[in-house]
Design a protein around this motif. Structure first.
Motif, PDB file in Angstrom:
ATOM      1  N   PRO A  72     -25.672   3.509 -16.540  1.00  0.00           N
ATOM      2  CA  PRO A  72     -26.831   4.192 -15.952  1.00  0.00           C
ATOM      3  C   PRO A  72     -27.801   3.207 -15.300  1.00  0.00           C
ATOM      4  CG  PRO A  72     -26.412   4.983 -18.169  1.00  0.00           C
ATOM      5  CD  PRO A  72     -25.547   3.774 -17.967  1.00  0.00           C
ATOM      6  N   LEU A  73     -28.444   3.661 -14.230  1.00  0.00           N
ATOM      7  CA  LEU A  73     -29.500   2.876 -13.597  1.00  0.00           C
ATOM      8  C   LEU A  73     -30.717   2.891 -14.514  1.00  0.00           C
ATOM      9  CD1 LEU A  73     -29.075   4.231  -9.956  1.00  0.00           C
ATOM     10  CD2 LEU A  73     -28.248   2.050 -10.889  1.00  0.00           C
ATOM     11  N   ARG A  82     -26.712  13.599 -20.313  1.00  0.00           N
ATOM     12  CA  ARG A  82     -26.688  15.061 -20.146  1.00  0.00           C
ATOM     13  C   ARG A  82     -25.668  15.468 -19.075  1.00  0.00           C
ATOM     14  NH1 ARG A  82     -32.150  14.423 -20.808  1.00  0.00           N
ATOM     15  NH2 ARG A  82     -32.540  14.471 -18.567  1.00  0.00           N
ATOM     16  N   LEU A  83     -25.638  14.716 -17.990  1.00  0.00           N
ATOM     17  CA  LEU A  83     -24.701  15.019 -16.901  1.00  0.00           C
ATOM     18  C   LEU A  83     -23.260  14.901 -17.386  1.00  0.00           C
ATOM     19  CD1 LEU A  83     -24.239  15.705 -13.939  1.00  0.00           C
ATOM     20  CD2 LEU A  83     -24.453  13.277 -13.416  1.00  0.00           C
ATOM     21  N   ILE A  84     -22.953  13.838 -18.103  1.00  0.00           N
ATOM     22  CA  ILE A  84     -21.603  13.633 -18.642  1.00  0.00           C
ATOM     23  C   ILE A  84     -21.229  14.798 -19.558  1.00  0.00           C
ATOM     24  CG2 ILE A  84     -20.191  12.206 -20.176  1.00  0.00           C
ATOM     25  CD1 ILE A  84     -21.836   9.779 -19.130  1.00  0.00           C
ATOM     26  N   GLU A  85     -22.161  15.210 -20.412  1.00  0.00           N
ATOM     27  CA  GLU A  85     -21.897  16.306 -21.348  1.00  0.00           C
ATOM     28  C   GLU A  85     -21.598  17.612 -20.620  1.00  0.00           C
ATOM     29  OE1 GLU A  85     -25.464  16.250 -23.692  1.00  0.00           O
ATOM     30  OE2 GLU A  85     -24.783  14.573 -24.921  1.00  0.00           O
ATOM     31  N   GLU A  86     -22.108  17.783 -19.409  1.00  0.00           N
ATOM     32  CA  GLU A  86     -21.934  19.020 -18.647  1.00  0.00           C
ATOM     33  C   GLU A  86     -20.654  19.046 -17.809  1.00  0.00           C
ATOM     34  OE1 GLU A  86     -25.492  19.193 -16.326  1.00  0.00           O
ATOM     35  OE2 GLU A  86     -26.754  19.623 -18.069  1.00  0.00           O
ATOM     36  N   ARG A 120     -21.424  13.037  -8.080  1.00  0.00           N
ATOM     37  CA  ARG A 120     -22.519  13.642  -8.845  1.00  0.00           C
ATOM     38  C   ARG A 120     -23.259  12.607  -9.691  1.00  0.00           C
ATOM     39  NH1 ARG A 120     -20.101  18.434 -12.212  1.00  0.00           N
ATOM     40  NH2 ARG A 120     -22.232  18.455 -13.008  1.00  0.00           N
ATOM     41  N   ILE A 121     -22.553  11.555 -10.080  1.00  0.00           N
ATOM     42  CA  ILE A 121     -23.119  10.520 -10.945  1.00  0.00           C
ATOM     43  C   ILE A 121     -23.732   9.382 -10.136  1.00  0.00           C
ATOM     44  CG2 ILE A 121     -22.537   8.833 -12.754  1.00  0.00           C
ATOM     45  CD1 ILE A 121     -20.248  10.689 -13.597  1.00  0.00           C
ATOM     46  N   ALA A 122     -23.292   9.199  -8.913  1.00  0.00           N
ATOM     47  CA  ALA A 122     -23.583   8.002  -8.110  1.00  0.00           C
ATOM     48  C   ALA A 122     -25.064   7.669  -7.964  1.00  0.00           C
ATOM     49  CB  ALA A 122     -22.943   8.124  -6.733  1.00  0.00           C
ATOM     50  N   ASP A 123     -25.940   8.658  -7.900  1.00  0.00           N
ATOM     51  CA  ASP A 123     -27.361   8.345  -7.714  1.00  0.00           C
ATOM     52  C   ASP A 123     -28.063   8.014  -9.027  1.00  0.00           C
ATOM     53  OD1 ASP A 123     -27.171  10.992  -8.630  1.00  0.00           O
ATOM     54  OD2 ASP A 123     -29.045  11.579  -7.637  1.00  0.00           O
ATOM     55  N   LYS A 124     -27.309   8.109 -10.149  1.00  0.00           N
ATOM     56  CA  LYS A 124     -27.896   7.850 -11.462  1.00  0.00           C
ATOM     57  C   LYS A 124     -27.237   6.700 -12.214  1.00  0.00           C
ATOM     58  CE  LYS A 124     -28.939  12.760 -11.983  1.00  0.00           C
ATOM     59  NZ  LYS A 124     -28.437  13.086 -10.667  1.00  0.00           N
ATOM     60  N   ALA A 125     -26.044   6.271 -11.731  1.00  0.00           N
ATOM     61  CA  ALA A 125     -25.301   5.254 -12.479  1.00  0.00           C
ATOM     62  C   ALA A 125     -24.264   4.575 -11.611  1.00  0.00           C
ATOM     63  CB  ALA A 125     -24.605   5.907 -13.673  1.00  0.00           C
TER      64      ALA A 125
END
Length: 145
Positions: A72-73, A82-86, A120-125
């Protein structure tokens, strides 16, 4: 921690978790009431957590498996978790020490689906992906000795 009767019960369940109580008792060399009581105690002690279902992902069209390291950034740890869990294609995820925070196993239908998820993850990690070629050791039971 475990006596030999408990070990026999766990080994029999590892071979076939769908055994009837009568069959399980027979394999463990115990009576059905004794086996039932031992199962209850194994659950209460947290040793036996669940009886699980083993589905072949490829039979459902999930022909690709990936392992993704996720870092994560700054300030995004909880949002990334939370995103991973979803994401339903993430079938397992460990929170780990080291440079990365998460190690996720995904089952996917295509490379395009992998790209969509990673976008979906790229802007957060930051992510680092490895495609699984084979699995020489499948999830297995721990030694009981």
């Amino acid at each position: 921690m475990l006596d030999e009767n408990d070990r026999r019960i766990l080994r029999a369940l590892a071979d076939d978790a769908r055994l009837s109580l009568k069959e399980l008792a027979m394999r463990a060399g115990l009576s059905s009431p004794s086996t039932s009581e031992r199962l209850k105690r194994l659950e209460e002690r947290g040793i036996l957590r669940t009886f699980s279902l083993d589905i072949d992902p490829q039979a459902l069209g999930y022909t690709l498996q990936a392992m993704v390291r996720i870092r994560p950034l700054p300030g995004k740890l909880h949002a990334v978790q939370r995103l991973i869990e979803e994401i339903p294609q993430v079938v397992e995820c460990d929170k780990v020490t080291g440079e990365d925070c998460f190690f996720a196993r995904m089952h996917l239908r295509s490379i395009d689906q992998l790209d969509e998820i990673l976008d979906r993850i790229a802007d957060k990690a930051e992510t680092h992906t490895a495609i699984v070629k084979s699995q020489p050791v499948r999830r297995r039971m721990l030694p009981l000795d």
